[in-house]
Design a protein around this motif. Structure first.
Motif, PDB file in Angstrom:
ATOM      1  N   LEU A  22       1.068  -1.212   0.196  1.00 57.89           N
ATOM      2  CA  LEU A  22       0.161  -0.022   0.329  1.00 57.89           C
ATOM      3  C   LEU A  22       0.602   1.205  -0.005  1.00 57.89           C
ATOM      4  CD1 LEU A  22      -2.441  -1.112   2.592  1.00 57.89           C
ATOM      5  CD2 LEU A  22      -3.005  -1.194   0.780  1.00 57.89           C
ATOM      6  N   GLY A  23       0.112   2.243  -0.798  1.00 65.82           N
ATOM      7  CA  GLY A  23       1.027   2.808  -0.327  1.00 65.82           C
ATOM      8  C   GLY A  23       0.797   4.296  -1.861  1.00 65.82           C
ATOM      9  N   GLU A  24       1.259   5.205  -1.473  1.00 62.20           N
ATOM     10  CA  GLU A  24       0.945   6.608  -2.659  1.00 62.20           C
ATOM     11  C   GLU A  24       1.365   6.149  -4.170  1.00 62.20           C
ATOM     12  OE1 GLU A  24       1.700   9.864  -1.395  1.00 62.20           O
ATOM     13  OE2 GLU A  24       0.634   9.963   0.375  1.00 62.20           O
ATOM     14  N   SER A  25       1.489   6.643  -4.827  1.00 67.49           N
ATOM     15  CA  SER A  25       1.786   6.434  -6.767  1.00 67.49           C
ATOM     16  C   SER A  25       3.037   7.461  -6.453  1.00 67.49           C
ATOM     17  CB  SER A  25       1.222   7.484  -7.652  1.00 67.49           C
ATOM     18  OG  SER A  25       0.286   7.322  -7.373  1.00 67.49           O
ATOM     19  N   GLY A  26       3.680   6.364  -6.786  1.00 66.01           N
ATOM     20  CA  GLY A  26       5.954   6.704  -6.836  1.00 66.01           C
ATOM     21  C   GLY A  26       6.921   6.791  -5.988  1.00 66.01           C
ATOM     22  N   THR A  27       5.663   5.766  -4.723  1.00 66.79           N
ATOM     23  CA  THR A  27       6.347   5.722  -3.549  1.00 66.79           C
ATOM     24  C   THR A  27       7.506   4.001  -3.586  1.00 66.79           C
ATOM     25  OG1 THR A  27       4.469   4.449  -2.786  1.00 66.79           O
ATOM     26  CG2 THR A  27       4.720   6.377  -2.221  1.00 66.79           C
ATOM     27  N   GLY A  28       7.323   3.416  -4.968  1.00 64.94           N
ATOM     28  CA  GLY A  28       8.027   2.561  -4.937  1.00 64.94           C
ATOM     29  C   GLY A  28       7.747   0.714  -4.673  1.00 64.94           C
ATOM     30  N   LYS A  29       6.041   1.018  -4.779  1.00 60.08           N
ATOM     31  CA  LYS A  29       5.128  -0.577  -4.363  1.00 60.08           C
ATOM     32  C   LYS A  29       6.184  -1.703  -5.874  1.00 60.08           C
ATOM     33  CE  LYS A  29       1.538   1.498  -4.827  1.00 60.08           C
ATOM     34  NZ  LYS A  29       1.875   2.856  -5.434  1.00 60.08           N
ATOM     35  N   GLU A  30       6.826  -1.396  -6.766  1.00 58.84           N
ATOM     36  CA  GLU A  30       7.101  -2.251  -7.658  1.00 58.84           C
ATOM     37  C   GLU A  30       8.418  -3.148  -7.125  1.00 58.84           C
ATOM     38  OE1 GLU A  30       7.884  -4.104 -11.890  1.00 58.84           O
ATOM     39  OE2 GLU A  30       6.010  -1.815 -11.695  1.00 58.84           O
ATOM     40  N   LEU A  31       8.671  -1.656  -6.350  1.00 60.09           N
ATOM     41  CA  LEU A  31      10.568  -2.069  -6.441  1.00 60.09           C
ATOM     42  C   LEU A  31      10.367  -3.072  -4.413  1.00 60.09           C
ATOM     43  CD1 LEU A  31      12.298   1.410  -5.570  1.00 60.09           C
ATOM     44  CD2 LEU A  31      12.290  -1.083  -7.917  1.00 60.09           C
ATOM     45  N   VAL A  32       9.215  -2.814  -4.104  1.00 55.87           N
ATOM     46  CA  VAL A  32       9.629  -3.812  -2.998  1.00 55.87           C
ATOM     47  C   VAL A  32       8.999  -5.267  -3.601  1.00 55.87           C
ATOM     48  CG1 VAL A  32       7.592  -4.610  -0.685  1.00 55.87           C
ATOM     49  CG2 VAL A  32       8.703  -1.809  -1.044  1.00 55.87           C
ATOM     50  N   ALA A  33       7.870  -5.464  -4.768  1.00 56.19           N
ATOM     51  CA  ALA A  33       7.833  -6.328  -4.908  1.00 56.19           C
ATOM     52  C   ALA A  33       8.674  -7.264  -5.903  1.00 56.19           C
ATOM     53  CB  ALA A  33       6.533  -6.480  -6.468  1.00 56.19           C
ATOM     54  N   ARG A  34       9.699  -6.715  -6.246  1.00 56.60           N
ATOM     55  CA  ARG A  34      10.258  -7.368  -6.601  1.00 56.60           C
ATOM     56  C   ARG A  34      11.410  -7.404  -5.833  1.00 56.60           C
ATOM     57  NH1 ARG A  34      11.612  -7.286 -12.099  1.00 56.60           N
ATOM     58  NH2 ARG A  34      10.413  -5.918 -13.563  1.00 56.60           N
ATOM     59  N   ALA A  35      12.033  -6.668  -4.684  1.00 55.90           N
ATOM     60  CA  ALA A  35      13.346  -7.548  -3.553  1.00 55.90           C
ATOM     61  C   ALA A  35      12.150  -8.672  -2.884  1.00 55.90           C
ATOM     62  CB  ALA A  35      12.617  -6.688  -2.535  1.00 55.90           C
ATOM     63  N   ILE A  36      11.154  -8.715  -2.194  1.00 46.60           N
ATOM     64  CA  ILE A  36      10.050 -10.312  -2.159  1.00 46.60           C
ATOM     65  C   ILE A  36      10.798 -11.167  -3.120  1.00 46.60           C
ATOM     66  CG2 ILE A  36       8.230 -11.747  -0.988  1.00 46.60           C
ATOM     67  CD1 ILE A  36       6.926  -8.454  -0.589  1.00 46.60           C
ATOM     68  N   HIS A  37      10.315 -11.098  -4.288  1.00 44.48           N
ATOM     69  CA  HIS A  37      10.517 -12.236  -4.729  1.00 44.48           C
ATOM     70  C   HIS A  37      12.477 -12.597  -5.658  1.00 44.48           C
ATOM     71  CE1 HIS A  37      10.639 -14.716  -9.137  1.00 44.48           C
ATOM     72  NE2 HIS A  37      11.070 -13.617  -8.981  1.00 44.48           N
ATOM     73  N   ASP A  38      12.463 -11.103  -5.647  1.00 40.69           N
ATOM     74  CA  ASP A  38      14.710 -11.808  -6.113  1.00 40.69           C
ATOM     75  C   ASP A  38      14.992 -12.249  -4.357  1.00 40.69           C
ATOM     76  OD1 ASP A  38      14.071 -10.618  -8.254  1.00 40.69           O
ATOM     77  OD2 ASP A  38      14.802  -9.122  -8.200  1.00 40.69           O
ATOM     78  N   PHE A  39      14.540 -12.059  -3.927  1.00 46.05           N
ATOM     79  CA  PHE A  39      15.538 -12.947  -2.294  1.00 46.05           C
ATOM     80  C   PHE A  39      14.364 -13.778  -1.468  1.00 46.05           C
ATOM     81  CE2 PHE A  39      17.812  -8.772  -2.712  1.00 46.05           C
ATOM     82  CZ  PHE A  39      18.213  -8.407  -1.987  1.00 46.05           C
ATOM     83  N   GLY A  40      13.521 -14.372  -2.352  1.00 45.55           N
ATOM     84  CA  GLY A  40      12.823 -15.161  -1.955  1.00 45.55           C
ATOM     85  C   GLY A  40      13.284 -16.645  -2.520  1.00 45.55           C
ATOM     86  N   PRO A  41      12.517 -18.054  -2.351  1.00 49.39           N
ATOM     87  CA  PRO A  41      12.872 -19.182  -3.117  1.00 49.39           C
ATOM     88  C   PRO A  41      12.045 -19.286  -4.261  1.00 49.39           C
ATOM     89  CG  PRO A  41      10.713 -19.407  -1.304  1.00 49.39           C
ATOM     90  CD  PRO A  41      11.331 -17.831  -1.605  1.00 49.39           C
ATOM     91  N   ARG A  42      11.654 -18.251  -4.565  1.00 47.44           N
ATOM     92  CA  ARG A  42      10.631 -18.102  -6.552  1.00 47.44           C
ATOM     93  C   ARG A  42      11.881 -16.882  -7.890  1.00 47.44           C
ATOM     94  NH1 ARG A  42       5.768 -20.524  -7.675  1.00 47.44           N
ATOM     95  NH2 ARG A  42       4.830 -20.600  -5.193  1.00 47.44           N
ATOM     96  N   ALA A  43      13.140 -17.138  -6.664  1.00 49.57           N
ATOM     97  CA  ALA A  43      14.113 -16.262  -7.830  1.00 49.57           C
ATOM     98  C   ALA A  43      14.214 -16.691  -9.126  1.00 49.57           C
ATOM     99  CB  ALA A  43      15.224 -15.633  -6.547  1.00 49.57           C
ATOM    100  N   ALA A  44      14.104 -17.570  -8.936  1.00 49.80           N
ATOM    101  CA  ALA A  44      15.023 -18.282 -10.437  1.00 49.80           C
ATOM    102  C   ALA A  44      13.631 -18.604 -11.226  1.00 49.80           C
ATOM    103  CB  ALA A  44      15.491 -19.383 -10.318  1.00 49.80           C
ATOM    104  N   ALA A  45      12.445 -18.560 -10.770  1.00 51.41           N
ATOM    105  CA  ALA A  45      11.399 -18.356 -11.878  1.00 51.41           C
ATOM    106  C   ALA A  45      10.711 -16.715 -12.493  1.00 51.41           C
ATOM    107  CB  ALA A  45       9.892 -19.282 -11.357  1.00 51.41           C
TER     108      ALA A  45
END
Length: 482
Positions: free
Chosen positions: A167-190
Motif C-alpha cells: 500500500l502507498g501513494e503513487s511513486g513510493t516504490g511499490k513494484e520495487l518492494v514486490a521485486r525485492a520479495i521475489h528476488d530474495f525469495g525461493p522463487r527468484a529463479a522463476a
C-alpha cells in the motif's frame, strides 16, 4: 509458556548495555551482558541464555556472523539483532542468519522488551531460516524509521509464499518492494511478471490474466498464455488492483480459492503455481464500502500488508536517495553531479507529491541539464519554481510534462482533504481552472487577436467567444471581467 527468562545482551557500547540490562531486569528477566564476540562465546557456555540480543558491529567480529554458531550450539535460540547499519540488506541478512527479530538503532526500550517476551514465548518453534542466496544491493534506499519497518516486514516474508498487499501513494516504490520479495525469495529463479490493472481495458482483463484459446472470441487467431501462466513457479505482481473491474475480481477470487484457473474459451484446469503480490494507492476499505471492491477478495490479498511511507514521511532519506539517483544517472552515461548541503536542505523542504519517482526524475533532469558539477540550492529552487533552467533551457515541468504537473497539483489538492473527498463536481471545476489560464495566455500570445488565438488553440472563433463569456474573461485584456 513463560515470557521471562535468561537474556544475553551483546553490545560494545557500555551505556547501551546498562540501559538494556536494567529495562529487561525490570521486566523480570535474568540478564548478562558482553562487550565482544569472545566474551559472548564465554558467557554463552556458562550462562546458557534463552534469548540472545546482539549488536552487529563488535570490536572483534560481526554479530551476524556468530549467529549460525550460536544456533548450531543451541537450536531454536531466538536472536534479536540490534544495528545502526539500518539498511534493507542488514535486515534481510539478519533474517537469513536465523534472527528472530531485527531492531534498528536508536530503538525503543519498550519495543525491545516486547520483542524479548515474544521471542521467549515462541522459542520452541523458532529456528534458523533457510538462506535465500547471496545478498545484492537493491534500490530500496533509506535509514528512516518508517523504512526500517518496511525492511523488517520484507525480511520476514521473503522465505514463504504468503500473499502480500503493498500500500502507498503513487511513486513510493511499490513494484520495487514486490521485486525485492521475489528476488530474495525461493522463487527468484522463476519469472517475475507485473501487470498494471489500470492499464488494461476492462474487456481484456480476463484474457490478459488467464489467457485464451484459439477462437475464444473475435480476433483470437491463436492460443495465448495469460499472466498467470507466464508467471508459473514465480511471482505475479498485480499492480493497481483497486482498479480491477468487479467481474475480474470474482474470477481472481475463485483462482485464489481453488489454486487453479482455466483460459478464456478453455475447459482444462491449470494449476496456479504463483505467489501473488498486489499493490494499490487506493483506499480499499472505502472501495468496499462503495461496492467497488469485493470484501472477500480484500481479505484474500491482505494477508501481509506492507505500507510504504510517502517521501514527505521519510524526509531524512531524501539526501541519500538523491545522491543514489545521481550516481545511477552517471552509471547510465549522464554527466556526474554532486549536491551541496544547501541543495539537500532545499530538497528536504519540498512537499514531493510525486514521491520517490518525482525525486528520481528531478535528479536525472539535473544530471542532463545542469552546467556545473555541483548542484546548489539555487538550482533546485529554479526547478521547483519553473524559472530559468540550467544552461538557459526553457522551463521543464517534469519527465511527464504537463500531465505530471497536473497530477502533482491534483495530488496536493486531494491530500488537503485527508481521508475525506473533495466537494462534488470536481471534473467541471478542474476543466474550468485549466481552461481559464489556457485561454488567457493564448490571447496574450496572440496580442488580443481572437482569430489568431482561436487558430492557436485549434478551435473556431465562435467557440472561443463562448468560452470567454462562460469564464468571464475580458476579450481585450485576457483578465477576468469580474
Amino acid at each position: 509458556m513463560s515470557t521471562t527468562g535468561r537474556v544475553l545482551v551483546v553490545d560494545d557500547d557500555g551505556a547501551i548495555r546498562t540501559v538494556v540490562r536494567e529495562a529487561l531486569r525490570r521486566a523480570g528477566h535474568i540478564v548478562e551482558t558482553a562487550a565482544s564476540v569472545a566474551e559472548q562465546r564465554r558467557l554463552f557456555q556458562s550462562f546458557e541464555p534463552e534469548v540472545l540480543v546482539t549488536d552487529v558491529v563488535l570490536p572483534d567480529g560481526n554479530g551476524l556472523d556468530i549467529i549460525p554458531e550460536m544456533l548450531a550450539s543451541k537450536p531454536g535460540l531466538p536472536v534479536i539483532v540490534l544495528s545502526a547499519q539500518n539498511t534493507f540488506t542488514t535486515a534481510l541478512r539478519a533474517t537469513e542468519q536465523g534472527a528472530f527479530d531485527y531492531l534498528p538503532k536508536p530503538f525503543d526500550l519498550g519495543a525491545l522488551t516486547r520483542a524479548v517476551s515474544d521471542a521467549l514465548a515462541a522459542r520452541a518453534a523458532s529456528g534458523a531460516s533457510d538462506s535465500v542466496g547471496p545478498v545484492e544491493e537493491l534500490p530500496l534506499i533509506g535509514r528512516s524509521p518508517p523504512m526500517q519497518e518496511v525492511y523488517r516486514t520484507i525480511a520476514r516474508v521473503v522465505a514463504n509464499d504468503l500473499t502480500v498487499l503493498v500500500l502507498g501513494e503513487s511513486g513510493t516504490g511499490k513494484e520495487l518492494v514486490a521485486r525485492a520479495i521475489h528476488d530474495f525469495g525461493p522463487r527468484a529463479a522463476a519469472p517475475f511478471v507485473a501487470v498494471n490493472m489500470a492499464a488494461i481495458p476492462r474487456e481484456l482483463i480476463e484474457s490478459e490474466l488467464f489467457g485464451h484459446e484459439r477462437g475464444a472470441f473475435t480476433g483470437a487467431a491463436s492460443r495465448n498464455a495469460g499472466r498467470f501462466e507466464q508467471a508459473q513457479g514465480g511471482t505475479l505482481f498485480l499492480d493497481e488492483i483497486g482498479d480491477m473491474p468487479m467481474e475480474a475480481q470474482t474470477r481472481l477470487l475463485r483462482v485464489l480459492q481453488a489454486g487453479e484457473f482455466t483460459t478464456v474459451g478453455g475447459s482444462r484446469a491449470i494449476r496456479a503455481d504463483v505467489r501473488i503480490i498486489a499493490a494499490t494507492h487506493k483506499d480499499l476499505p472505502r472501495l468496499i464500502a462503495d461496492g467497488a471492491f469485493r470484501e472477500d477478495l480484500y481479505y484474500r490479498i491482505n494477508v501481509v500488508p506492507i505500507r510504504l511511507p510517502s517521501l514527505r514521511q521519510r524526509g531524512e532519506d531524501i539526501g541519500e536517495l538523491a545522491r543514489y539517483f545521481l550516481d545511477r544517472a552517471a552509471a547510465d552515461g549522464l554527466p556526474r553531479k554532486l549536491l551541496d548541503a544547501g541543495a539537500v536542505d532545499r530538497l528536504m523542504r519540498h512537499a514531493w507529491p510525486g514521491n520517490v519517482r518525482e525525486l528520481e526524475n528531478l535528479m536525472r533532469r539535473l544530471a542532463a541539464l545542469s552546467r556545473d558539477e555541483l548542484i546548489t540550492a539555487n538550482v533546485i529552487e529554479q526547478q521547483f519554481d519553473g524559472g530559468p533552467q540550467p544552461d538557459g533551457a526553457p522551463p521543464v515541468m517534469g519527465a511527464g510534462g504537463l500531465a505530471e504537473a497536473v497530477e502533482m497539483h491534483l495530488t496536493r489538492y486531494f491530500a488537503s482533504f485527508g481521508r475525506d473527498l473533495p466537494p462534488d463536481g470536481l471534473y467541471d471545476r478542474v476543466l474550468a481552472e485549466f481552461e481559464r489560464p489556457l485561454l488567457q495566455l493564448s490571447l496574450a500570445a496572440a496580442r488580443g487577436n481572437q482569430l489568431r488565438a482561436a487558430r492557436l488553440l485549434g478551435i473556431n472563433r465562435n467557440t472561443l467567444r463562448k468560452k470567454l463569456t462562460e469564464l468571464q474573461i475580458d476579450a481585450g485584456t485576457g483578465r477576468r471581467s469580474d
